[in-house]
Design an enzyme around this catalytic site. Structure first.
Site, PDB file in Angstrom:
ATOM      1  N   PRO A  90      -0.369  -3.953  -7.604  1.00  0.00           N
ATOM      2  CA  PRO A  90      -1.815  -4.190  -7.474  1.00  0.00           C
ATOM      3  C   PRO A  90      -2.138  -5.682  -7.334  1.00  0.00           C
ATOM      4  O   PRO A  90      -3.249  -6.028  -6.954  1.00  0.00           O
ATOM      5  CB  PRO A  90      -2.395  -3.648  -8.787  1.00  0.00           C
ATOM      6  CG  PRO A  90      -1.318  -2.845  -9.420  1.00  0.00           C
ATOM      7  CD  PRO A  90      -0.025  -3.383  -8.910  1.00  0.00           C
ATOM      8  N   GLU A 117       5.295  -0.860 -16.127  1.00  0.00           N
ATOM      9  CA  GLU A 117       4.174  -1.789 -16.158  1.00  0.00           C
ATOM     10  C   GLU A 117       4.319  -2.895 -15.121  1.00  0.00           C
ATOM     11  O   GLU A 117       3.372  -3.540 -14.753  1.00  0.00           O
ATOM     12  CB  GLU A 117       4.001  -2.377 -17.557  1.00  0.00           C
ATOM     13  CG  GLU A 117       3.376  -1.400 -18.528  1.00  0.00           C
ATOM     14  CD  GLU A 117       2.049  -0.841 -18.019  1.00  0.00           C
ATOM     15  OE1 GLU A 117       1.172  -1.645 -17.688  1.00  0.00           O
ATOM     16  OE2 GLU A 117       1.906   0.384 -17.960  1.00  0.00           O
ATOM     17  N   ARG A 155       3.044   5.711  12.775  1.00  0.00           N
ATOM     18  CA  ARG A 155       2.151   6.176  13.844  1.00  0.00           C
ATOM     19  C   ARG A 155       1.825   5.080  14.851  1.00  0.00           C
ATOM     20  O   ARG A 155       1.301   5.369  15.927  1.00  0.00           O
ATOM     21  CB  ARG A 155       0.885   6.799  13.266  1.00  0.00           C
ATOM     22  CG  ARG A 155       0.058   5.870  12.432  1.00  0.00           C
ATOM     23  CD  ARG A 155      -1.117   6.597  11.811  1.00  0.00           C
ATOM     24  NE  ARG A 155      -2.047   7.096  12.807  1.00  0.00           N
ATOM     25  CZ  ARG A 155      -2.824   6.335  13.558  1.00  0.00           C
ATOM     26  NH1 ARG A 155      -2.768   5.010  13.440  1.00  0.00           N
ATOM     27  NH2 ARG A 155      -3.647   6.855  14.435  1.00  0.00           N
ATOM     28  N   ASP A 170      -8.264   4.034  17.481  1.00  0.00           N
ATOM     29  CA  ASP A 170      -8.494   4.232  16.057  1.00  0.00           C
ATOM     30  C   ASP A 170      -9.676   3.452  15.526  1.00  0.00           C
ATOM     31  O   ASP A 170     -10.057   2.436  16.079  1.00  0.00           O
ATOM     32  CB  ASP A 170      -7.286   3.740  15.253  1.00  0.00           C
ATOM     33  CG  ASP A 170      -6.093   4.620  15.471  1.00  0.00           C
ATOM     34  OD1 ASP A 170      -6.278   5.738  15.941  1.00  0.00           O
ATOM     35  OD2 ASP A 170      -4.994   4.159  15.153  1.00  0.00           O
TER      36      ASP A 170
HETATM   37  N1  4GX Z   1      -1.094  -0.895  -4.506  1.00  0.00           N
HETATM   38  N2  4GX Z   1       0.656   0.430  -8.612  1.00  0.00           N
HETATM   39  C1  4GX Z   1       2.945  -0.358  -9.018  1.00  0.00           C
HETATM   40  C2  4GX Z   1       3.781  -0.516 -11.301  1.00  0.00           C
HETATM   41  C3  4GX Z   1       3.894  -1.979 -11.145  1.00  0.00           C
HETATM   42  C4  4GX Z   1       2.939  -2.872 -11.636  1.00  0.00           C
HETATM   43  C5  4GX Z   1       3.104  -4.214 -11.430  1.00  0.00           C
HETATM   44  C6  4GX Z   1       5.124  -3.698 -10.345  1.00  0.00           C
HETATM   45  C7  4GX Z   1       4.223  -4.638 -10.809  1.00  0.00           C
HETATM   46  C8  4GX Z   1      -0.437  -0.242  -6.482  1.00  0.00           C
HETATM   47  C9  4GX Z   1      -1.546  -0.442  -5.640  1.00  0.00           C
HETATM   48  C10 4GX Z   1      -0.483   0.252  -7.854  1.00  0.00           C
HETATM   49  C11 4GX Z   1       0.514   0.790 -10.012  1.00  0.00           C
HETATM   50  C12 4GX Z   1       2.010   0.380  -8.119  1.00  0.00           C
HETATM   51  C13 4GX Z   1       1.484   0.041 -10.886  1.00  0.00           C
HETATM   52  N3  4GX Z   1       4.982  -2.392 -10.514  1.00  0.00           N
HETATM   53  N4  4GX Z   1       0.627  -0.599  -5.789  1.00  0.00           N
HETATM   54  N5  4GX Z   1       2.832   0.118 -10.395  1.00  0.00           N
HETATM   55  N6  4GX Z   1      -2.822  -0.218  -5.931  1.00  0.00           N
HETATM   56  O1  4GX Z   1      -1.544   0.483  -8.354  1.00  0.00           O
HETATM   57  O2  4GX Z   1       0.240  -1.003  -4.578  1.00  0.00           O
END
Ligand code: 4GX
Length: 243
Positions: A90, A117, A155, A170
């Site tokens: 995120p 996490e 795609r 698109d």
């Molecule tokens: N867009 N997540 C990753 C675990 C995590 C957290 C921090 C590494 C570092 C997300 C998103 C997303 C939730 C994927 C937490 N791994 N990933 N995960 N929105 O929310 O890409």
């Protein structure tokens, strides 16, 4: 052929999405090679431990450097092309259609999906990885974001869509959302298809669609409309007439 590697602890999550429709055809026709690797196979101890408590305290677990980086090294050795390494988090840069186009032009991409996490920060540094987020919400893992990115890329590959579909038409290809579509019947429960679409007047249909696209974008995504207006300025900086 583009190669996409996915490093994950939950490879089974990919079974269904990667084996349907356009992605399935893309894999069968040799447009794309998708290789899943299980980070847990690279754990060193007998418990197959891949995560540990965060230094400094706090809730949750953190993916350890060693299993992730060993897994990465293993897949990188399988192919001469080093590939762009992408962590799904995120905290990453927001994924959008221009990013999908950029990635679709690569020879190889390596996606790393974490499920705890977070990643130990040294994974990002040692791997020379970039971080990508698919949006401002919190998911339980990076697997769904990895699948979203794969779908958006596949795609766009030449030959992935049927002749009748074109990625050029698109939403976002011109910075606006798509205009509304209608199909038979002409009237459904008193709701009529707009007359102009039945008129056969292609010029008027085009004008109507453009107007609808602008209205829809203004209503749902005013942020996009601001960008569209900027890109529609002529060389003197005046806003080009929106018909
Ligand atoms: N867009 N997540 C990753 C675990 C995590 C957290 C921090 C590494 C570092 C997300 C998103 C997303 C939730 C994927 C937490 N791994 N990933 N995960 N929105 O929310 O890409």
């Amino acid at each position: 052929m583009i190669r996409i590697d996915v490093l994950t602890l939950f490879g089974e999550m990919f079974d269904s999405p990667l084996n349907f429709s356009i992605i399935k055809r893309g894999r069968q026709s040799g447009l794309i090679d998708i290789v899943l690797s299980n980070i847990r196979d690279f754990a060193k101890d007998s418990y197959k431990k891949v995560d540990d408590k965060p230094y400094g305290g706090g809730a949750g677990m953190v993916l350890m450097c060693q299993p992730v980086l060993d897994c990465l090294e293993h897949v990188q050795k399988q192919d001469a092309r080093p590939g762009r390494v992408i962590l799904l988090t995120p905290q990453g840069k927001k994924f959008d259609q221009p990013t999908a186009k950029e990635l679709a032009a690569q020879q190889r991409i390596i996606l790393i999906a974490g499920h705890y996490e977070g990643f130990d920060e040294r994974i990002r540094i040692a791997a020379g990885a970039e971080e990508i987020s698919i949006g401002d919400y919190v998911l339980s893992g990076g697997e769904l974001p990895a699948m979203v990115i794969i779908d958006a890329i596949v795609r766009l590959l030449p030959g992935a869509l049927g002749d009748e579909d074109s990625a050029a038409n698109d939403s976002f290809s011109d910075g606006l959302l798509e205009y509304p579509q209608y199909t038979r019947p002409e009237e459904f429960k008193g709701l009529k298809v707009p007359d102009v679409l039945l008129s056969g007047n292609h010029k008027e249909i085009e004008k109507w669609r453009k107007r609808q696209a602008i209205e829809k974008t203004n209503e749902n995504r005013p942020d996009l409309l601001h960008k569209y207006k900027k890109q529609s300025r002529d060389s003197n900086g005046a806003v080009k007439k929106i018909q």
